[in-house]
Design a protein around this motif. Structure first.
Motif, PDB file in Angstrom:
ATOM      1  N   ALA A  19      -6.789  -5.810  -5.353  1.00 21.12           N
ATOM      2  CA  ALA A  19      -6.785  -5.456  -4.221  1.00 21.12           C
ATOM      3  C   ALA A  19      -8.111  -6.256  -3.891  1.00 21.12           C
ATOM      4  CB  ALA A  19      -6.423  -3.326  -3.584  1.00 21.12           C
ATOM      5  N   LEU A  20      -9.048  -5.395  -4.303  1.00 26.54           N
ATOM      6  CA  LEU A  20     -10.571  -6.282  -3.616  1.00 26.54           C
ATOM      7  C   LEU A  20     -10.662  -8.399  -3.774  1.00 26.54           C
ATOM      8  CD1 LEU A  20     -12.998  -4.911  -6.457  1.00 26.54           C
ATOM      9  CD2 LEU A  20     -12.528  -4.635  -3.567  1.00 26.54           C
ATOM     10  N   LYS A  21      -9.549  -8.992  -4.024  1.00 24.68           N
ATOM     11  CA  LYS A  21      -9.657 -10.421  -4.094  1.00 24.68           C
ATOM     12  C   LYS A  21      -9.109 -10.816  -2.487  1.00 24.68           C
ATOM     13  CE  LYS A  21      -9.744 -11.867  -8.272  1.00 24.68           C
ATOM     14  NZ  LYS A  21      -9.512 -12.967 -10.204  1.00 24.68           N
ATOM     15  N   THR A  22      -8.516  -9.358  -2.244  1.00 22.35           N
ATOM     16  CA  THR A  22      -7.566  -9.852  -0.740  1.00 22.35           C
ATOM     17  C   THR A  22      -8.752  -9.442  -0.200  1.00 22.35           C
ATOM     18  OG1 THR A  22      -6.847  -7.471  -0.259  1.00 22.35           O
ATOM     19  CG2 THR A  22      -5.752  -9.223  -1.191  1.00 22.35           C
ATOM     20  N   PHE A  23      -9.986  -9.129   0.184  1.00 23.32           N
ATOM     21  CA  PHE A  23     -10.463  -9.215   0.317  1.00 23.32           C
ATOM     22  C   PHE A  23     -11.463  -9.538   0.479  1.00 23.32           C
ATOM     23  CE2 PHE A  23      -9.175  -4.326   0.339  1.00 23.32           C
ATOM     24  CZ  PHE A  23      -8.796  -4.074   1.652  1.00 23.32           C
ATOM     25  N   ILE A  24     -12.302  -9.619  -0.825  1.00 22.24           N
ATOM     26  CA  ILE A  24     -13.665 -10.563  -0.805  1.00 22.24           C
ATOM     27  C   ILE A  24     -13.055 -11.883  -1.618  1.00 22.24           C
ATOM     28  CG2 ILE A  24     -15.943 -11.526  -2.082  1.00 22.24           C
ATOM     29  CD1 ILE A  24     -15.710  -8.762  -1.546  1.00 22.24           C
ATOM     30  N   THR A  25     -12.404 -13.190  -1.363  1.00 20.85           N
ATOM     31  CA  THR A  25     -11.903 -13.978  -1.866  1.00 20.85           C
ATOM     32  C   THR A  25     -12.965 -15.479  -2.001  1.00 20.85           C
ATOM     33  OG1 THR A  25     -11.858 -15.710   0.523  1.00 20.85           O
ATOM     34  CG2 THR A  25      -9.914 -13.586   0.236  1.00 20.85           C
TER      35      THR A  25
END
Length: 434
Positions: free
Chosen positions: A128-134
């Motif tokens: 989920a974090l990688k969708t916000f922080i790419t």
């Protein structure tokens, strides 16, 4: 829940600092450093209470992650968050190390803003974090990977710069060996091995290619009845069996495996080319023959003979023999044929020193030791006699068969290089039981 989060290096320097609540001051940073990281005794508990403030910490290699709070929180939940934070950082930039934390500090602050809100964990799932922080993390490479990439992409040698020039091309090679021995009073070898190093100094112009060969058993066997085998036989000992060896990164291991020749582009100046160990056919430079006789309960007679087992043309130096004495020794009378001997009460030993001794010689020392009467019924344990020395040959029998230098780009050949080869054998733990 969490008042602040701090990430420290092994020195206690703060790499990342984020305070979420007003009740946590900057003095909390110093409190953890002084009481945990720099503590005189190792802190085993992962939870530390200092001045009504709780510190929860985990350690990854040389990095400390500490969560700070003044509230009565669920400790298991705090540790679950810290472990999850470690997993997230690993997923973004690999190994958690000081270098990686410094290279990715902007990314870590972004992650903390997403994961924690006013000290409460919100979302710590990596997917989920990688969708916000790419943003991709910067991964540091190991020295081996860096050197491989450097040589493959640029063709450069990481350990040697180009354009080196010397008026005189010289190459120094030292074979340094340490011989270790444990011998019984009857002269039986209980254990013996030699640890050796090949240390070099190179003052060579350009980017030379060096080839180094020794009388390793596998080399001789490969050559069979060739000229190299005869040359090795002339040195007295045909070959040695090396049990294990390690090389400097400049050595081409593929050539060593296939041809058994050590081929390398040398670094400039001092470096250690290889280390090795051997346990077979060791030349023991000295034999120590002890004789201890008890005369009643208050007297000991000790006689120690040392024999040198090498060529008479060679000289051993810095010889020191230490003969242990009982703890209740009151006085010692010494007679030695060569050198100087002295009883050292503080070390409970007779120290016998000889400056030089030629090969195929022997010398002896006699001592009368007076003992104080004691009520102790235990017999004297008789610690082993130890010896230190330095000899101008390799106790393993290693010989340098050839040392060649090639530099096609510059106008100098192997014959133009001045080469120096030296052998030094020293005592390691060289003991004889008495």
């Amino acid at each position: 829940m969490i008042g602040g989060l701090f990430i420290y290096n092994h020195k206690g320097e703060v790499l990342i600092s984020r305070v979420y609540r007003d009740d946590i001051g900057r003095n909390a940073v110093d409190a953890f450093r002084v009481n945990v990281i720099h503590a005189r005794q190792q802190v085993r508990s992962p939870v530390t209470n200092i001045a009504r403030t709780s510190f929860f910490h985990v350690k990854r290699s040389n990095i400390w992650l500490a969560a700070v709070t003044k509230q009565n929180v669920n400790a298991a939940m705090v540790f679950e968050f810290l472990y999850k934070m470690c997993d997230v950082m690993t997923a973004y930039f690999g190994k958690i190390s000081e270098e990686n934390v410094k290279n990715n500090f902007v990314l870590i602050y972004e992650l903390l803003d997403e994961i924690l809100d006013f000290g409460y964990p919100q979302n710590s799932e990596t997917g989920a974090l990688k969708t916000f922080i790419t943003q991709q993390g910067i991964k540091s490479q190991s020295k081996e990977e860096q050197s491989q990439i450097t040589s493959q992409v640029t063709g450069q040698i990481g350990w040697r710069r180009e354009g080196i020039k010397y008026r005189r091309n010289e190459l120094f090679l030292d074979v340094l060996e340490s011989v270790n021995l444990l011998m019984s009073p009857q002269g039986q070898v209980l254990s013996a091995h030699v640890s050796g190093r090949v240390v070099m100094k190179s003052y060579l112009s350009g980017m030379p290619e060096c080839k180094f060969g020794m009388n390793d058993k596998i080399v001789i066997d490969k050559q069979g009845k060739g000229g190299g085998s005869e040359d090795a036989g002339k040195s007295g000992k045909q070959s040695i069996a090396i049990d294990d060896c390690t090389f400097h990164q400049c050595v081409r291991l593929s050539k060593f495996d296939s041809e058994r020749s050590i081929s390398f582009i040398p670094p400039d100046g001092d470096y250690e080319l290889m280390r090795y160990r051997t346990t077979k056919d060791i030349i023991l430079p000295f034999r120590v023959i002890p004789l201890v006789r008890e005369v009643g309960r208050t007297k000991l007679e000790v006689k120690v003979v040392i024999k040198s087992n090498f060529k008479s043309s060679l000289l051993a130096q810095k010889i020191e023999v230490r003969v242990p004495t009982p703890l209740n020794t009151s006085g010692v009378q010494l007679i030695c044929m060569k050198g100087k001997a002295k009883y050292k009460a503080s070390e409970n030993a007779i120290v016998w020193k000889i400056k030089r001794m030629a090969g195929m010689k022997e010398s002896q020392i006699s001592a009368e030791i007076e003992l104080l009467p004691t009520n102790d019924k235990k017999k004297w344990a008789r610690p082993p006699i130890s010896m230190n020395f330095e000899v101008p040959f390799a106790p393993s029998g290693l010989k340098v068969r050839y040392l060649k230098v090639f530099e096609p780009k510059l106008n100098y050949s192997d014959h133009d290089v001045i080469k120096w080869v030296r052998y030094i054998g020293r005592s390691g733990i060289y003991e004889t039981r008495c």
